[in-house]
Design an enzyme around this catalytic site. Structure first.
Site: not given
Ligand code: NAD
Length: 711
Positions: A121, A141
């Site tokens: 990210e 995640e």
């Protein structure tokens, strides 16, 4: 010119440097240095921001590179900081991302290896990315019941397209950099050094005045996206019906198409927080940490010596012996397999080969691997062949006299330092150890059936078991792909001791009016992989029957329902005899309701004078699951289990307890221990109740009084 110093906005005096800053011919290089995976802990985040700020303030610097070290670029969040104030302390990952994206000096990422979660990210917020072909990228995640919450769901679809992004985000799988070449995610994929390539790119960006590209500026033009998202939502719901995260991942990615970037980010944040608060994510995160905690054993440290295990002996080529042998053969460890009986040995070896050949037929292994594994196996009838084994695991009949005899023989032939392990399910490991001249080398290794498939290994620590033996077995478990949990010595260890109470309740429920089908359905709806009666039919009703016969003698004060004995009296041992609590058609495993079972249960109720009543699913679940919890509380209090989360791991990995509930102890914590104890007292007050059993365990009472939880 080159300076090499750690940089930090704020640093504790004893803190180690977690990113290095170096100026390389007007290009600042920030190298993450937070082993083992360059996790984005507070110090690392601080160093990155400080490095970018310093580069921007330095007139002698034109661009910034962020890279990793070793084989890792960045593994994402630093799990060691989870649930600590540092996890949310500024600069947060969001701040790092904002600073990187807004940097006036172009920021280039050199992805030198594994790049996961927050690491990816962060990279996507930078202006250029270069990766070595060996690198792998992932947003995992979802595996913790979450979604990428730092812009991942908004930037990745812009970078690689909706379909590919959704696949990565919903599966959490790692993708090799090579597969992502020619997308806006990676400006270059190189065979050589990522940093060298990034330096070259940085010089070109500076020399040519190339723009600071931002993934957020890409507009996704995909008119078919909404139909695609609907299919993805349905697929996610079908694949993981009890987990909300995959569906919310789809919703978040849909925002990247339907909303502006900033609105999409806001939606991503909202969905992330919803997931963070969900019981399913709590359960997954609990299981993740519980598995790591289980590897820590009291008295064993990183400096505890471990013994070398290069050759393994196994006694007994039955169901368990063969399955256990496969674990070692598959890991490339030679095995001597000893039997008392030539025919049994031949049968065992044939079974082993057939199992491997079946795997080859299914394409799971090559036929060359079958031969290689089998070549490591030495079948024998002679104890002398065990002389140079480093570990011998006994898996002969469950009979103390036989085990004692076998261990005496082993003691005579095994070299000094050989670890002697028993796979017993119920017998006293201390007594077995006492029969040898080396109790410190004796340990329980309780595998679960089928032993080549089931992940759980209960490592039974005897009174005298050496810490080096425990350390060795825990390490070996990892080598053969098992999840090991340490148990003290008691009848049934952690898992089966709890299971006995669960099964007792299931039987009492039959006496009181439920049917096997009702009980199984209620518990399967709760999430158990299989209800107790289906499990019993699979394992063989005769196994628990034999154990009960012993209990009637050893524990005359414990009440057992005899209803299962009536079933076994008729030879209904389960799937293997075509009939048990259900009936089975030849060659099929479907459990079909059987009026003959209803008749057996009815007759038994008349025998004991029980009047059947209607029993709801809630009572069925509470009785069975809280029976697990109450026994577990005793196990924990007695020190048989080291920690509550170990018990959860045993049940999640060995007994089909639903992962989305995190194990029986987390389930109890989430119900509230006050409510759990109160429900037990309700059960204790019923007219025919087993009051002794339903008295809440002392530990449970203490935790309720102190307002605490198991975990
Ligand atoms: P099994 O009957 O399938 O196999 C036992 C084997 O041991 C037989 O092949 C027998 O010939 C051999 N044997 C007997 N005496 C021997 C001796 N003196 N020397 C060498 N070999 C001898 O039994 P199993 O189900 O494989 O169980 C073995 C052990 O594993 C038991 O202690 C059992 O409690 C334990 N266990 C079983 C399970 C399970 O689900 N079956 C699960 C965990 C642990």
């Amino acid at each position: 010119m080159s300076e090499n110093v750690g940089c930090r906005c704020y640093r504790e005096p004893e803190a180690i440097i977690s990113a290095h800053y170096e100026l390389n011919d007007r290009i600042a290089v920030i190298t993450l240095a937070n082993p083992p995976v360059n996790g984005l802990g507070h110090a690392t985040r601080s160093d990155i921001v400080a490095g970018i700020d310093r580069a921007n303030a330095d007139p002698g610097c034109d661009a910034v590179i962020i890279t990793g070290s070793g084989r890792v670029f960045c593994g994402g969040a630093d799990i060691r900081e989870f649930n600590t104030p540092k996890a949310t302390a500024e600069p947060t990952l969001h701040t790092v991302i904002r600073v990187a994206e807004a940097s006036a000096r172009p920021v280039i990422v050199a992805i030198n290896g594994t790049c996961m979660g927050g690491g990816l990210e962060m990279s996507m917020a930078c202006h250029y990315r270069v990766a070595t072909a060996k690198a792998t990228l992932a947003l995992p995640e979802v595996k913790l019941g979450l979604l990428p919450g730092a812009g991942g769901t908004q930037r990745l679809p812009r970078a690689i397209g909706v379909e590919a992004a959704l696949d990565m985000i919903v599966s959490g799988k790692s993708v090799p950099a090579g597969k992502l070449a020619d997308t806006a995610l990676l400006d270059a994929v190189v065979d050589g050094d990522a940093l060298e390539a990034a330096l070259a790119l940085a010089r070109r960006v500076v020399a040519d005045g190339l723009p600071r590209k931002r993934l957020r500026d890409i507009v996704i033009d995909d008119p078919d996206a909404e139909a695609f998202f609907q299919i993805a939502r349905d697929a996610a719901a079908a694949a993981a019906p009890r987990f909300p995260a995959p569906r919310k991942c789809v919703d978040a990615v849909a925002g990247a198409v339907a909303l502006s970037f900033d609105e999409g980010l806001k939606q991503e944040r909202r969905l992330f927080l919803e997931l963070l608060a969900s019981p399913e994510s709590r359960a997954l995160r609990h299981a993740f940490f519980a598995e790591r905690a289980a590897a820590r054993v009291a008295g064993v440290s990183a400096t505890t010596p471990v013994r070398k295990i290069e050759r393994v002996g196994i006694l007994g080529a039955g169901t368990m012996g063969c399955g256990i042998a496969m674990n070692f053969l598959s890991a490339g460890i030679p095995v001597v397999l000893l039997e008392a009986d030539a025919a049994a040995l031949e049968r065992g070896v044939a079974t082993l080969r057939r199992n491997y050949e079946n795997s080859a037929k299914k394409g799971r292994i090559t036929s060359a691997r079958v031969d290689a594994n089998m070549a490591l196996l030495k079948p024998t009838l002679a104890y002398g062949d065990l002389g140079d084994a480093d570990l011998v695991i006994e898996a002969v009949f469950e009979d103390m006299a036989i085990k004692e005899e076998v261990f005496a023989k082993l003691d005579a032939v095994a070299k000094a330092g050989t670890i002697l392990a028993t796979n017993t399910s119920t017998l006293d490991v201390d007594r077995i150890a006492a029969g040898t001249r080396r109790a410190q080398d004796v340990v329980g290794m309780h595998f679960f059936s089928p032993a080549n498939v089931m992940k759980l290994l209960e490592v039974v620590r005897g009174k005298a078991t050496g810490v080096d033996v425990l350390a060795t077995v825990m390490q070996l478990a990892k080598r053969i792909g098992k999840i090991a949990v340490v148990s003290g010595v008691c009848d049934g260890f952690i898992g089966n001791r709890m299971l006995e109470q669960y099964m007792r309740q299931a039987m009492f429920l039959l006496e009181e009016g439920a049917s096997p089908g009702q009980v199984d359905r209620a518990l399967e709806e709760f999430g158990m992989a299989m209800g107790p009666f289906r499990v019993s039919d699979l394992a063989g009703n005769d196994v628990s029957w034999r154990i009960r016969q012993r209990r009637y003698v050893d524990k005359p004060d414990v009440t057992y329902s005899r209803v299962a004995d009536r079933l076994c009296d008729q030879g209904r041992f389960g799937q293997k005899t075509g009939a048990g609590w259900y009936r089975y058609e030849a060659g099929r495993r479907d459990a079909l309701p059987d009026p003959a079972v209803d008749a057996i249960v009815d007759a038994y109720r008349r025998e004991i004078g029980a009047t059947p009543r209607k029993i709801g699913a809630v009572e069925i679940v509470d009785r069975c699951v809280l029976a697990l919890v109450n026994e577990a509380a005793r196990i924990l209090d007695e020190g048989i289990a080291q920690r509550a989360s170990d018990i959860d791991i045993v049940y999640l990995t060995g007994y089909g307890f639903p992962l989305f509930r995190g194990g029986p102890m987390l389930y109890a914590d989430m119900q509230g221990l006050f409510n759990v104890a109160r429900r037990m007292r309700e059960f204790a007050a019923a007219p025919d109740a087993d009051r002794v059993f339903w008295t809440p365990a002392p530990l449970l009472e203490r935790l309720v009084a102190e307002g605490r939880t198991f975990n």
